[in-house]
Every structure is written in C-alpha cells, then in structure tokens.
Design a protein around this motif. Sequence first.
Motif, PDB file in Angstrom:
ATOM      1  N   ALA A 522      73.335  14.838  31.693  1.00 19.70           N
ATOM      2  CA  ALA A 522      74.488  14.506  32.534  1.00 19.70           C
ATOM      3  C   ALA A 522      75.774  14.890  31.813  1.00 19.70           C
ATOM      4  CB  ALA A 522      74.492  13.018  32.880  1.00 19.70           C
ATOM      5  N   LEU A 523      76.547  15.766  32.444  1.00 22.55           N
ATOM      6  CA  LEU A 523      77.831  16.186  31.854  1.00 22.55           C
ATOM      7  C   LEU A 523      78.938  15.203  32.184  1.00 22.55           C
ATOM      8  CD1 LEU A 523      77.678  19.991  32.729  1.00 22.55           C
ATOM      9  CD2 LEU A 523      77.028  18.880  30.581  1.00 22.55           C
ATOM     10  N   TYR A 524      78.823  14.530  33.312  1.00 28.19           N
ATOM     11  CA  TYR A 524      79.841  13.575  33.742  1.00 28.19           C
ATOM     12  C   TYR A 524      79.133  12.353  34.327  1.00 28.19           C
ATOM     13  CZ  TYR A 524      82.201  18.098  33.891  1.00 28.19           C
ATOM     14  OH  TYR A 524      82.645  19.349  33.608  1.00 28.19           O
ATOM     15  N   THR A 525      79.872  11.281  34.417  1.00 29.21           N
ATOM     16  CA  THR A 525      79.358  10.059  35.044  1.00 29.21           C
ATOM     17  C   THR A 525      79.463  10.198  36.556  1.00 29.21           C
ATOM     18  OG1 THR A 525      80.018   8.703  33.168  1.00 29.21           O
ATOM     19  CG2 THR A 525      79.633   7.560  35.257  1.00 29.21           C
ATOM     20  N   PHE A 526      78.377   9.853  37.258  1.00 29.31           N
ATOM     21  CA  PHE A 526      78.351   9.954  38.719  1.00 29.31           C
ATOM     22  C   PHE A 526      77.871   8.629  39.300  1.00 29.31           C
ATOM     23  CE2 PHE A 526      75.759  10.803  42.565  1.00 29.31           C
ATOM     24  CZ  PHE A 526      76.788  11.207  43.398  1.00 29.31           C
ATOM     25  N   GLU A 527      78.664   8.075  40.238  1.00 30.22           N
ATOM     26  CA  GLU A 527      78.294   6.823  40.899  1.00 30.22           C
ATOM     27  C   GLU A 527      77.602   7.170  42.213  1.00 30.22           C
ATOM     28  OE1 GLU A 527      78.608   3.882  39.691  1.00 30.22           O
ATOM     29  OE2 GLU A 527      79.780   4.391  37.906  1.00 30.22           O
ATOM     30  N   GLY A 528      76.298   6.995  42.248  1.00 34.06           N
ATOM     31  CA  GLY A 528      75.536   7.290  43.464  1.00 34.06           C
ATOM     32  C   GLY A 528      75.596   6.132  44.429  1.00 34.06           C
ATOM     33  N   VAL A 537      74.970   8.428  33.805  1.00 30.59           N
ATOM     34  CA  VAL A 537      76.043   8.224  32.823  1.00 30.59           C
ATOM     35  C   VAL A 537      76.167   9.484  31.989  1.00 30.59           C
ATOM     36  CG1 VAL A 537      76.861   6.770  30.915  1.00 30.59           C
ATOM     37  CG2 VAL A 537      75.511   5.759  32.782  1.00 30.59           C
ATOM     38  N   GLU A 538      77.354   9.812  31.600  1.00 36.00           N
ATOM     39  CA  GLU A 538      77.604  11.017  30.817  1.00 36.00           C
ATOM     40  C   GLU A 538      76.746  11.012  29.548  1.00 36.00           C
ATOM     41  OE1 GLU A 538      81.331  13.306  28.584  1.00 36.00           O
ATOM     42  OE2 GLU A 538      81.677  11.506  29.798  1.00 36.00           O
ATOM     43  N   THR A 554      70.831  18.362  43.005  1.00 36.97           N
ATOM     44  CA  THR A 554      69.607  18.455  42.206  1.00 36.97           C
ATOM     45  C   THR A 554      68.917  17.098  42.218  1.00 36.97           C
ATOM     46  OG1 THR A 554      70.563  20.143  40.786  1.00 36.97           O
ATOM     47  CG2 THR A 554      68.658  18.957  39.920  1.00 36.97           C
ATOM     48  N   ARG A 555      67.586  17.125  42.384  1.00 31.79           N
ATOM     49  CA  ARG A 555      66.821  15.874  42.434  1.00 31.79           C
ATOM     50  C   ARG A 555      66.282  15.569  41.036  1.00 31.79           C
ATOM     51  NH1 ARG A 555      61.932  14.697  46.745  1.00 31.79           N
ATOM     52  NH2 ARG A 555      61.744  12.451  46.382  1.00 31.79           N
ATOM     53  N   ILE A 556      66.574  14.367  40.566  1.00 34.08           N
ATOM     54  CA  ILE A 556      66.179  13.979  39.205  1.00 34.08           C
ATOM     55  C   ILE A 556      65.445  12.649  39.239  1.00 34.08           C
ATOM     56  CG2 ILE A 556      68.160  15.213  38.210  1.00 34.08           C
ATOM     57  CD1 ILE A 556      69.497  12.468  37.861  1.00 34.08           C
ATOM     58  N   ARG A 557      64.860  12.292  38.053  1.00 38.00           N
ATOM     59  CA  ARG A 557      64.112  11.032  37.942  1.00 38.00           C
ATOM     60  C   ARG A 557      64.460  10.363  36.626  1.00 38.00           C
ATOM     61  NH1 ARG A 557      58.402  12.344  37.854  1.00 38.00           N
ATOM     62  NH2 ARG A 557      58.442  12.381  40.122  1.00 38.00           N
ATOM     63  N   ARG A 558      64.604   9.055  36.721  1.00 39.03           N
ATOM     64  CA  ARG A 558      64.775   8.223  35.531  1.00 39.03           C
ATOM     65  C   ARG A 558      63.565   7.306  35.464  1.00 39.03           C
ATOM     66  NH1 ARG A 558      69.135   5.671  36.747  1.00 39.03           N
ATOM     67  NH2 ARG A 558      70.661   6.936  35.625  1.00 39.03           N
ATOM     68  N   ASN A 559      62.912   7.307  34.318  1.00 38.83           N
ATOM     69  CA  ASN A 559      61.659   6.552  34.153  1.00 38.83           C
ATOM     70  C   ASN A 559      60.620   7.092  35.124  1.00 38.83           C
ATOM     71  OD1 ASN A 559      63.004   5.032  32.187  1.00 38.83           O
ATOM     72  ND2 ASN A 559      63.697   3.539  33.726  1.00 38.83           N
ATOM     73  N   GLU A 560      59.890   6.230  35.815  1.00 36.41           N
ATOM     74  CA  GLU A 560      58.826   6.686  36.699  1.00 36.41           C
ATOM     75  C   GLU A 560      59.073   6.366  38.165  1.00 36.41           C
ATOM     76  OE1 GLU A 560      56.316   8.571  36.049  1.00 36.41           O
ATOM     77  OE2 GLU A 560      56.819   8.705  33.928  1.00 36.41           O
ATOM     78  N   ASP A 561      59.919   5.362  38.429  1.00 36.59           N
ATOM     79  CA  ASP A 561      60.073   4.925  39.807  1.00 36.59           C
ATOM     80  C   ASP A 561      61.510   5.048  40.331  1.00 36.59           C
ATOM     81  OD1 ASP A 561      61.110   3.091  38.151  1.00 36.59           O
ATOM     82  OD2 ASP A 561      60.228   1.321  39.117  1.00 36.59           O
ATOM     83  N   VAL A 566      71.746  14.123  42.479  1.00 38.30           N
ATOM     84  CA  VAL A 566      73.060  14.138  41.834  1.00 38.30           C
ATOM     85  C   VAL A 566      73.652  15.528  42.064  1.00 38.30           C
ATOM     86  CG1 VAL A 566      72.476  12.451  40.060  1.00 38.30           C
ATOM     87  CG2 VAL A 566      72.080  14.870  39.627  1.00 38.30           C
ATOM     88  N   PRO A 567      75.005  15.644  42.058  1.00 40.35           N
ATOM     89  CA  PRO A 567      75.608  16.970  42.200  1.00 40.35           C
ATOM     90  C   PRO A 567      75.175  17.883  41.056  1.00 40.35           C
ATOM     91  CG  PRO A 567      77.241  15.265  42.567  1.00 40.35           C
ATOM     92  CD  PRO A 567      76.033  14.577  42.031  1.00 40.35           C
ATOM     93  N   THR A 568      74.823  19.110  41.380  1.00 43.10           N
ATOM     94  CA  THR A 568      74.373  20.066  40.370  1.00 43.10           C
ATOM     95  C   THR A 568      75.444  20.324  39.321  1.00 43.10           C
ATOM     96  OG1 THR A 568      72.980  21.097  42.050  1.00 43.10           O
ATOM     97  CG2 THR A 568      73.413  22.383  40.058  1.00 43.10           C
ATOM     98  N   SER A 569      76.713  20.273  39.749  1.00 42.09           N
ATOM     99  CA  SER A 569      77.799  20.553  38.803  1.00 42.09           C
ATOM    100  C   SER A 569      77.989  19.428  37.795  1.00 42.09           C
ATOM    101  CB  SER A 569      79.095  20.772  39.584  1.00 42.09           C
ATOM    102  OG  SER A 569      79.395  19.641  40.368  1.00 42.09           O
TER     103      SER A 569
END
Length: 586
Positions: A522-528, A537-538, A554-561, A566-569
């Motif tokens: 993550a280059l910047y913090t993004f509030e989804g 978080v950055e 872009t579709r991402i995953r944190r942990n398993e669930d 998030v924006p690709t940029s």
Amino acid sequence: MSWGTELWDQFDNLEKHTQWGIDILEKYIKFVKERTEIELSYAKQLRNLSKKYQPKKNSKEEEEYKYTACKAFLSTLNEMNDYAGQHEVISENMTSQITVDLMRYVQELKQERKSNFHDGRKAQQHIETCWKQLESSKRRFERDCKEADRAQQYFEKMDADINVTKADVEKARQQAQLRHQMAEDSKAEYSSILQRFNQEQWEYYHTHIPNIFQKIQEMEERRIVRIGESMKTYAEVDRQVIPIIGKCLDGIVKAAESIDQKNDSQLVVEAYKSGFEPPGDIEFEDYTQPMKRTVSENSLSSAKEGKPELKFGGKSRGKLWPFIKKNKSPKQQKEPLSHRFNEFMTSKPKIHCFRSLKRGGATPEDFSNLPPEQRRKKLQQKVDELNKEIQKETDQRDAITKMKDVYLKNPQMGDPASLDHKLAEATQNIEKLRLETQKFEAWLAEVEGRLPARSDQARRQSGLYDGQTHQTVTNCAQDRESPDGSYTEEQSQESELKVLATDFDDEFDDEEPLPAIGTCKALYTFEGQNEGTISVVEGEMLSVIEEDKGDGWTRIRRNEDEEGYVPTSYVEVYLDKNAKGAKTYI
C-alpha cells in the motif's frame, strides 16, 4: 344624375347620410385593426409554440435530434416560426397600407364634409335672410297702403263736412298725399326686394345648392371608391404572403420526406452498441458420470480415470459476485449449473459505480461508467471539442500577435505592452487545453486497445485454460461491473466450463477462496467505506487475488477471510507469473 337637382330639398338627409358613410368607414378601419391584432396574437402563439418544443441547449434532447425524424420535427418547428413571421407581415402591411391610410383619409373626409355643409348652411341662411327682407318689405307696403287708404277716406270726410274749417281740410289733404307717397315708396321697395329675392332664390336652387351637393356627392363617391380599394388591398396583403406560406408548408413536406428509417435504425445501433461479443454456446453438463472430488485444488485431471470432467478455470465463481460476502454456512442442496447461470444472467448488480457513489452520483471524467463502445464515442467527442477550443484559442493568439506587430510598427495606434497579458493568457489556455487533450487521448487509446474488436484482447487467456479460446458472456455485463461502474473485459468463468478433470468437485455449493496471484504494498492509506472495498494502511503488505482489468481497481486479501477492492493507484503490485490465475499474454 346629380344630387343638386334630384335632392335639392334633402339637405338634412344628405347630412345624415354622409355622416353614416363616415361611420361605416370608421367601422371598417376598426375591423382591419382588430384583424391585425389577431394576426399578431396568432403569430406570437405560433412562435411560443415553436419555442416550447425546441430542444433545450446542452440537454439530452439535443442528442435526440441526430435522428432524421427528430430533425424533420425541428425543421417543422423552424418552418412554423417562419409561418408565424408571415402573419406578422400581414399585420404590419394591413396597418401601414390600410389602417393608417384610412385613418388619415377619414380626418380629411370629415374636414371636407364639414366645409361643404358649412357652405350649404351659409347659402341656406342667406336665402332665409333674403326671404325675411322680402316679407318685411311686403308687410311694410301693405301697412302703408292701408294707412294711405285711411288718410284718403279721412280727407274726403273732412272735405264733405261744411262745419270743418278750410285749414283742417287742407291738413287732411296733405296727410292723405303723404300717406299715398309712402305707399308708393313701399311698393317700389317691395318690388325691388322681390326681384332681388327671386334672383337669389334662383341662384340658390340652381347654382349654389347644386354645386355644394355635387361636391358632397363627389366626396361620398370617393369614400365608396376608397373603401373598395382598401378591401382589395386587404385581400392582396393576404395574397402576397401565400407563396411564402406555401414555401413554409413545402419545407415541412420536404422535411417529412427526408425522414430515413434505416438511418435512424443505424443511429440506434451506434448509440447503444456496447462493444461486447454475444455469449457463446453453453457446454453440455454430464451428470451421469460418477462424482469424485479432485485430489487437490490445483488438480486438473485424475490419475485414476481418464474421462473428462467439468471443472472451473483458475478463478473462483466469486469473481462474478465481488461485493457479496462469502457464505460460510453448511452446504445447501446441490443445484444444476444451468439454474445458477440463469439466475446469474437475470440478477441485478449489487452496486454500479463506486466512483459515482464517492462523487455523489456525478459522471466520471473518463466516462468509465459507460460500456466500451459508448465510452470510446464520448472520449472521441470530448477530444474533438478540446481540439476546437485549441483552434479557437490559437486563432485568438494569432490575432493578438498580429495586433501587437501593428502596434510595434505604428506606436500611435496603441501600446504593444498592453497586449502581453492577453497573449500570455491565450498561450496558457492553449497549454492547458493541450494537456487536457492528451489526457483524454490517452484514455481513448486505452479504450480502443481494449475493445473486443481488437485481436490482442482475444489472445489474452488464463494459464489454466492451456491456450484455449473461450466465449465471453456479455449479457451479464452489468452484473460484472467494476467498483467504479465500468465494464471489465474479463471472460465470464461460469460460461467457460471445460472438461479437464475426472472428478466433479462441490464448487457449486461451497466457494473456495481465490488463489493469490501476487503481492502488493500500500502506497497510501485508503478508507474503504463502500461495500466491496477494503481499507488499507500505508506500507501494508497484502495478497493480490485479482489484478486491475482496466477499471482502476485491484482485488486484494488480508489474512484469509478479509478481501475487497482498492484503487490500483494506491498500491504497488508484484505479480507472480507462475501463480494460479495469473494472466499470461501470448
């Protein structure tokens, strides 16, 4: 036929008749004036009607007028506007050629009538005065004769009476002679006045009155001729605009004949064409073969049986529903794939455009909420508009430059330094417009490079498909919108079933998590904050399970669930080319 000889004794009736003629003329003037008001009101109503149905500028209605039927309707409105103008012409010509002219003539007519009847009344008064003089002379003559007769009788009586003195007799004789002389004088005066009256009366009835009545007759006849000419003018004013009105009606007919239904149908195709290919044939699902679970998630075939089985490709069916949380409930009763496919085709998208939500429903600047073909057209239109603005600003800058050269050669015409600010402003505007044009041209090139008509798109395949080409399910494009509402070019997984393995897994009921195809930072913090997005978080490292398909997410995953878009940029992606589901380019 002359009023002076035929109507010599109808002075009062002629006076009433001529007044009635003037009243008729004024009534006709009033009629024409009301007609002009009606024409003006009608023209105004026609113009308002035409204006009411004119397309509003910078509105959706303007786009509708690219169809020939709408163009014909617009031409009809313009012709009706010209038609209204002809009614205004009728009103103006009737006012100038009839109303104003007749009103001036009525004033002259009233003055002439007044003068003629004044002369007639004057002649009438003169003959009445002569008649009175004659009557007075006649009465005086009669009176003098009677007094002379009485004086003569008195003289004879005195002369016969012997008792009367000679002096009294002489006095009576002188009185009788005096009265007799007075009677003679009255007779002569009466005779003279009578002759003069007869002469005046003859001139009155044979000269003065005929002349005056002749003038009145000519005046009345001129009035009748004038009202007739005005009626002709009334008709000619209408007749003059008939050819122009005919042209207006011919224009409406021509506009109606210009309607081209084939052209309009083609415009509908161009307006609503999405650019996607229609869905291909659905492959046969064979449920007669034994159902066996594959050895592992990565297995493509079974070592025990060589029979082909239906198996999903690299990505899970979860891609089709990116904004719905996974159901971890116990397995439900199995359902045929065709039922799920029909449900998928008829379902509504959960959310259409994240960018629109974030911007309060506004259209994205890059028109990413539109299908590819429509987006390309909008971007091309925007590029054309910007090029026109650049040309306009360039012409303005050239004009200012020429003016500055003139000032330099002729300082008395102006100060060259006064144009520096305008010249700099024009140059700055051109630069801004060029940067804006480059931005839209880049988006346009991106869209044109990703349209289905391009061959490179057809060659982009997933590694799991072993170089096989599959059809795209386009009917469900709305259900597969990216978070900003734009359509993705990814081929639908549920329509790309292929017989690859020997076991048929229970993927219809329990979705397996998508495999990671890389990592990202993550280059910047993004509030989804919207459904389907995830907060980052950055500096945070996460797994990439689906790369950007051109929609900016872009579709991402944190942990398993915990997963989402998030924006690709906002992230820096490191793809693993060997990972399951990673795209390869042939």
